[in-house]
Each structure stands twice: as structure tokens, then as C-alpha cells.
Design a protein around this motif. Structure first.
Motif, PDB file in Angstrom:
ATOM      1  N   ALA A   1       0.828  -1.208   0.000  1.00 18.75           N
ATOM      2  CA  ALA A   1       0.000   0.000   0.000  1.00 18.75           C
ATOM      3  C   ALA A   1       0.861   1.257   0.000  1.00 18.75           C
ATOM      4  O   ALA A   1       0.539   2.241  -0.671  1.00 18.75           O
ATOM      5  CB  ALA A   1      -0.929  -0.006   1.212  1.00 18.75           C
ATOM      6  N   VAL A   2       1.970   1.225   0.750  1.00 20.43           N
ATOM      7  CA  VAL A   2       2.882   2.373   0.771  1.00 20.43           C
ATOM      8  C   VAL A   2       3.414   2.646  -0.632  1.00 20.43           C
ATOM      9  O   VAL A   2       3.399   3.797  -1.105  1.00 20.43           O
ATOM     10  CB  VAL A   2       4.051   2.132   1.750  1.00 20.43           C
ATOM     11  CG1 VAL A   2       5.081   3.257   1.639  1.00 20.43           C
ATOM     12  CG2 VAL A   2       3.538   2.023   3.182  1.00 20.43           C
ATOM     13  N   ARG A   3       3.838   1.608  -1.307  1.00 19.73           N
ATOM     14  CA  ARG A   3       4.394   1.801  -2.661  1.00 19.73           C
ATOM     15  C   ARG A   3       3.306   2.251  -3.643  1.00 19.73           C
ATOM     16  O   ARG A   3       3.571   3.050  -4.546  1.00 19.73           O
ATOM     17  CB  ARG A   3       5.077   0.520  -3.127  1.00 19.73           C
ATOM     18  CG  ARG A   3       6.326   0.189  -2.308  1.00 19.73           C
ATOM     19  CD  ARG A   3       7.157  -0.940  -2.889  1.00 19.73           C
ATOM     20  NE  ARG A   3       8.402  -1.073  -2.149  1.00 19.73           N
ATOM     21  CZ  ARG A   3       8.597  -1.905  -1.138  1.00 19.73           C
ATOM     22  NH1 ARG A   3       7.616  -2.708  -0.741  1.00 19.73           N
ATOM     23  NH2 ARG A   3       9.762  -1.953  -0.514  1.00 19.73           N
ATOM     24  N   ALA A   4       2.093   1.745  -3.453  1.00 19.53           N
ATOM     25  CA  ALA A   4       0.994   2.160  -4.331  1.00 19.53           C
ATOM     26  C   ALA A   4       0.635   3.629  -4.122  1.00 19.53           C
ATOM     27  O   ALA A   4       0.118   4.285  -5.035  1.00 19.53           O
ATOM     28  CB  ALA A   4      -0.227   1.284  -4.077  1.00 19.53           C
ATOM     29  N   PHE A   5       0.916   4.148  -2.924  1.00 17.91           N
ATOM     30  CA  PHE A   5       0.589   5.533  -2.598  1.00 17.91           C
ATOM     31  C   PHE A   5       1.653   6.511  -3.103  1.00 17.91           C
ATOM     32  O   PHE A   5       1.400   7.717  -3.202  1.00 17.91           O
ATOM     33  CB  PHE A   5       0.426   5.652  -1.079  1.00 17.91           C
ATOM     34  CG  PHE A   5      -0.242   6.904  -0.595  1.00 17.91           C
ATOM     35  CD1 PHE A   5      -1.296   7.486  -1.295  1.00 17.91           C
ATOM     36  CD2 PHE A   5       0.152   7.500   0.600  1.00 17.91           C
ATOM     37  CE1 PHE A   5      -1.926   8.634  -0.830  1.00 17.91           C
ATOM     38  CE2 PHE A   5      -0.469   8.644   1.078  1.00 17.91           C
ATOM     39  CZ  PHE A   5      -1.508   9.214   0.359  1.00 17.91           C
ATOM     40  N   GLU A   6       2.833   6.008  -3.433  1.00 14.66           N
ATOM     41  CA  GLU A   6       3.936   6.884  -3.830  1.00 14.66           C
ATOM     42  C   GLU A   6       3.612   7.803  -5.009  1.00 14.66           C
ATOM     43  O   GLU A   6       3.929   8.994  -4.969  1.00 14.66           O
ATOM     44  CB  GLU A   6       5.193   6.063  -4.124  1.00 14.66           C
ATOM     45  CG  GLU A   6       5.952   5.652  -2.884  1.00 14.66           C
ATOM     46  CD  GLU A   6       7.369   5.184  -3.208  1.00 14.66           C
ATOM     47  OE1 GLU A   6       7.827   5.406  -4.358  1.00 14.66           O
ATOM     48  OE2 GLU A   6       8.011   4.619  -2.308  1.00 14.66           O
ATOM     49  N   PRO A   7       2.984   7.310  -6.092  1.00  9.06           N
ATOM     50  CA  PRO A   7       2.704   8.228  -7.212  1.00  9.06           C
ATOM     51  C   PRO A   7       1.781   9.383  -6.812  1.00  9.06           C
ATOM     52  O   PRO A   7       1.958  10.508  -7.275  1.00  9.06           O
ATOM     53  CB  PRO A   7       2.027   7.321  -8.252  1.00  9.06           C
ATOM     54  CG  PRO A   7       2.511   5.950  -7.928  1.00  9.06           C
ATOM     55  CD  PRO A   7       2.654   5.917  -6.438  1.00  9.06           C
ATOM     56  N   TYR A   8       0.808   9.111  -5.950  1.00  8.35           N
ATOM     57  CA  TYR A   8      -0.071  10.175  -5.464  1.00  8.35           C
ATOM     58  C   TYR A   8       0.741  11.199  -4.676  1.00  8.35           C
ATOM     59  O   TYR A   8       0.598  12.419  -4.872  1.00  8.35           O
ATOM     60  CB  TYR A   8      -1.175   9.585  -4.590  1.00  8.35           C
ATOM     61  CG  TYR A   8      -2.089  10.635  -3.980  1.00  8.35           C
ATOM     62  CD1 TYR A   8      -3.242  11.046  -4.643  1.00  8.35           C
ATOM     63  CD2 TYR A   8      -1.782  11.222  -2.751  1.00  8.35           C
ATOM     64  CE1 TYR A   8      -4.077  12.019  -4.091  1.00  8.35           C
ATOM     65  CE2 TYR A   8      -2.602  12.196  -2.199  1.00  8.35           C
ATOM     66  CZ  TYR A   8      -3.750  12.589  -2.872  1.00  8.35           C
ATOM     67  OH  TYR A   8      -4.555  13.563  -2.333  1.00  8.35           O
ATOM     68  N   ILE A   9       1.605  10.709  -3.776  1.00  2.00           N
ATOM     69  CA  ILE A   9       2.430  11.613  -2.975  1.00  2.00           C
ATOM     70  C   ILE A   9       3.316  12.462  -3.876  1.00  2.00           C
ATOM     71  O   ILE A   9       3.424  13.689  -3.700  1.00  2.00           O
ATOM     72  CB  ILE A   9       3.279  10.825  -1.963  1.00  2.00           C
ATOM     73  CG1 ILE A   9       2.383  10.174  -0.909  1.00  2.00           C
ATOM     74  CG2 ILE A   9       4.310  11.733  -1.295  1.00  2.00           C
ATOM     75  CD1 ILE A   9       3.130   9.311   0.095  1.00  2.00           C
ATOM     76  N   ALA A  10       3.944  11.832  -4.856  1.00  2.00           N
ATOM     77  CA  ALA A  10       4.830  12.567  -5.760  1.00  2.00           C
ATOM     78  C   ALA A  10       4.082  13.679  -6.492  1.00  2.00           C
ATOM     79  O   ALA A  10       4.589  14.807  -6.629  1.00  2.00           O
ATOM     80  CB  ALA A  10       5.465  11.600  -6.759  1.00  2.00           C
ATOM     81  N   ALA A  11       2.882  13.374  -6.937  1.00  2.00           N
ATOM     82  CA  ALA A  11       2.089  14.371  -7.657  1.00  2.00           C
ATOM     83  C   ALA A  11       1.715  15.538  -6.752  1.00  2.00           C
ATOM     84  O   ALA A  11       1.737  16.705  -7.167  1.00  2.00           O
ATOM     85  CB  ALA A  11       0.836  13.725  -8.241  1.00  2.00           C
ATOM     86  N   ARG A  12       1.368  15.240  -5.492  1.00  2.00           N
ATOM     87  CA  ARG A  12       0.983  16.321  -4.579  1.00  2.00           C
ATOM     88  C   ARG A  12       2.211  17.130  -4.154  1.00  2.00           C
ATOM     89  O   ARG A  12       2.112  18.348  -3.988  1.00  2.00           O
ATOM     90  CB  ARG A  12       0.289  15.734  -3.337  1.00  2.00           C
ATOM     91  CG  ARG A  12      -0.964  14.931  -3.607  1.00  2.00           C
ATOM     92  CD  ARG A  12      -2.117  15.735  -4.148  1.00  2.00           C
ATOM     93  NE  ARG A  12      -2.056  15.953  -5.578  1.00  2.00           N
ATOM     94  CZ  ARG A  12      -2.322  15.011  -6.507  1.00  2.00           C
ATOM     95  NH1 ARG A  12      -2.625  13.771  -6.162  1.00  2.00           N
ATOM     96  NH2 ARG A  12      -2.267  15.308  -7.792  1.00  2.00           N
ATOM     97  N   LEU A  13       3.347  16.471  -3.947  1.00  3.26           N
ATOM     98  CA  LEU A  13       4.565  17.206  -3.621  1.00  3.26           C
ATOM     99  C   LEU A  13       4.886  18.212  -4.717  1.00  3.26           C
ATOM    100  O   LEU A  13       5.294  19.349  -4.446  1.00  3.26           O
ATOM    101  CB  LEU A  13       5.740  16.241  -3.432  1.00  3.26           C
ATOM    102  CG  LEU A  13       5.729  15.369  -2.167  1.00  3.26           C
ATOM    103  CD1 LEU A  13       6.841  14.336  -2.227  1.00  3.26           C
ATOM    104  CD2 LEU A  13       5.858  16.229  -0.909  1.00  3.26           C
ATOM    105  N   ALA A  14       4.678  17.801  -5.973  1.00  2.00           N
ATOM    106  CA  ALA A  14       4.945  18.690  -7.106  1.00  2.00           C
ATOM    107  C   ALA A  14       3.999  19.887  -7.121  1.00  2.00           C
ATOM    108  O   ALA A  14       4.316  20.928  -7.707  1.00  2.00           O
ATOM    109  CB  ALA A  14       4.823  17.909  -8.418  1.00  2.00           C
TER     110      ALA A  14
END
Length: 328
Positions: free
Chosen positions: A258-271
Motif C-alpha cells: 500500500a505504501v508503494r501504491a501511494f507513492e505516485p499520489y504523494i509525488a504528484a501532490r509534492l509537485a
């Protein structure tokens, strides 16, 4: 024709907790759970910064917007706006016991005004094509629980509401804090079960005090669905087993996956300039009871709040957990 919602499992609306980042994270653990927003007042939806208040990501579907209010015209307008945003359902809050809510003449105090709630539901249903539902308590203060709950549900159902999520406790508006109202009034699952038995045409979802998937399975023999709040938030690993245990779909989702699946969302929001902490604060309990859980919490608590913190913080925290698991 409305798409029929599956109410078997919902994550409760929780102020300051179930924001859009929390819901996106929960969706990495369960595809089938019905997710809810924090309660938003109708006035805020109408007058406030709508994208900030009720914006959400497509990954969150199915998702319910919970509205607070007691003025039919305003609730109808807010529901119309919410439908335009793409919400799958609009819920009217008739259960929140906080003083802030009471001062606005909505929340649990509406349990004493079923005619007004019926007016609100009728106006909202006339404004939108998505389902309009109600979340309530069994009663408030000294009102008799069975008479209050049955009378409330019957009047609101006559206005077209077919789905009731019932927190199986009274709300004591005088003398108990919101936190105490979640814990002190005794649970009465039997009363809610009698409501379901007497009104089989209505969908009745049980809320309050449920903490294990085994309990969810047992309650689903009586009710149309279950709703979990604090247990789902504080130990989100529980959500990883929802789809397999309650919907018969797939295998449980491991926390690391689940952590790895959440990474793309986090990356997009960080941007977009969102802080890492705004997202990882919802993940602190993910490894509760597992080796490395303390290091996971410490790393995220101390490092995710720092300016410029990025995905490397999350990856280091996960690496510590996985290292502890191998060492154990």
C-alpha cells in the motif's frame, strides 16, 4: 437510473482526519470500501473555496460528501454543487454532537426535529440525481431511544431517504464532550437491529464501537453494512483485508504494498506544493504491532514535517520496517 451503492463497508467521516489525502491512502488498501469526507457545512460549500473544501481525486471513488446544515434551500444548493464535483452520494449529518455543530442548529440536535430533516432531505433529493442519505444517532439526551429513532427514521424515509447510517449510541449534548460522546454512552446494537428488522426496505448501516473484520462479518448477517471510524484510521492495516474478507475479492493488501501504491499520489501532490506531512500523517499507524513500527512512526513524525521533505523520507521509513521484519 441510479447506480446501486454497495454499503457493506464504510470508513466514517472524521473531522481533521478523513481529508482527501487520507482517502487516497485508504484507497491503496481497499478498492471496495465506501469512503467519506469530513463534514463540510452547506454554507462553506456555497461560499468557500470549493476546490480546497470538497475537491477530491478520481482514485477515491466511491466517495460520499457529508454536509452539515439545517436550511433546506442551502443544503439543496450545496448538494447540487457537490454533484457537479462528481460525488457518488450526499449525506446529511444528524449525528455530530460537538458544541460547534449545535450552535449552527445541525448535527445530532436534528434528531429532535425529524420534520425539518425530512424537509432538508426532500429539497436535496429534488436538486440532485445521486443518492441522498442520513447519518444519525439513536437519540439525544433524555429522549426515549426506540421511540426517537423509529419516529425519526420513518419521517425522513417518507421524504425519500432509503439509507440510514446509525451510530448506535445516544448523543448527550449536555454534559459530554464530543470525545466522550464517542465512548461513554452505551452501545445499543439491538435497537438498530430491531429497526432493520422492522424496516427491511431501508438500508441500515451500523456504526459505533466496531474494531475488527470478524465483528464486521458477524454484523453483516443483520445489517446492510458496517462503518468503522477510529479503528480504520488508527490501524489502517485493517483496511487491507476488507476486500478479501467482506467482498470476497483478491488477497489482503500488505502494508508495504500500500505504501508503494501511494507513492505516485504523494509525488504528484509534492509537485503541487503540498507538504509530505499532510499525507504521511495518515499513515502513522499502518504497521502497528509489527516489528519496526516505532521506527516507522518516529521517522515520519520527525522528518516528514521538515521543509522540503520528499519521498526519500517515506522510503527510509519503509526500509527500516522491512529491515526489522527480516531481522526478526
Amino acid at each position: 437510473m441510479q447506480k446501486k451503492q454497495d454499503y457493506r463497508f464504510s470508513v466514517a467521516p472524521m473531522m481533521d482526519w478523513t481529508d482527501r489525502h487520507c482517502r487516497a491512502f485508504h484507497r491503496c488498501l481497499t478498492k471496495r470500501a465506501l469512503l467519506w469526507t469530513e463534514m463540510v457545512t452547506a454554507d462553506a460549500v456555497i461560499r468557500g473555496h470549493r476546490e480546497r473544501l470538497i475537491g477530491f481525486s478520481d482514485v477515491e471513488h466511491p466517495v460520499v460528501l457529508q454536509l452539515g446544515g439545517s436550511e433546506p434551500a442551502k443544503l439543496a444548493e450545496a448538494a447540487r454543487i457537490a454533484e457537479g464535483f462528481g460525488y457518488d452520494e450526499i449525506n446529511l449529518n444528524c449525528g455530530c454532537p460537538s458544541e460547534r455543530v449545535q450552535s449552527g442548529a445541525f448535527g445530532a440536535c436534528l434528531m429532535a426535529e425529524p420534520d425539518l430533516v425530512a424537509e432538508c432531505v426532500s429539497a436535496m433529493r429534488a436538486a440532485v440525481s445521486v443518492p441522498v442519505t442520513v447519518k444519525c444517532r439513536i437519540a439525544i439526551d433524555d429522549l426515549p431511544a426506540e421511540e426517537t429513532l423509529f419516529g425519526f427514521v420513518d419521517k425522513v424515509a417518507a421524504a425519500g431517504c432509503e439509507v440510514f447510517t446509525v451510530h448506535a449510541r445516544k448523543a448527550w449534548l449536555k454534559g459530554l464532550s464530543p470525545k466522550e460522546n464517542r465512548e461513554i454512552p452505551p452501545l445499543d446494537y439491538g435497537l438498530v437491529a430491531r429497526l432493520k428488522a422492522a424496516r427491511p426496505d431501508l438500508a441500515v448501516i451500523l456504526n459505533g464501537g466496531i474494531a475488527q473484520l470478524e465483528d464486521c462479518r458477524a454484523h453483516l448477517e443483520t445489517f446492510d453494512g458496517v462503518m468503522l471510524g477510529r479503528a480504520a484510521y488508527q490501524t489502517p492495516d485493517l483496511l487491507g483485508g476488507v476486500d478479501s474478507a467482506l467482498f470476497g475479492e483478491g488477497m489482503p493488501v500488505p502494508p508495504a504494498e500500500a505504501v508503494r501504491a501511494f507513492e505516485p499520489y504523494i509525488a504528484a501532490r509534492l509537485a503541487e506544493g503540498i507538504s509530505l506531512h499532510a499525507m504521511t500523517r495518515h499513515m502513522l499507524g499502518l504497521f502497528a504491532g509489527q516489528p519496526g513500527a516505532r521506527q516507522w512512526r518516529r521517522t515520519l513524525s520527525e522528518r516528514a514535517v521538515k521543509p522540503g521533505a520528499g519521498l526519500e523520507v517515506l522510503r527510509n521509513a519503509l526500509g527500516a520496517v522491512e529491515g526489522a521484519a527480516l531481522a526478526g
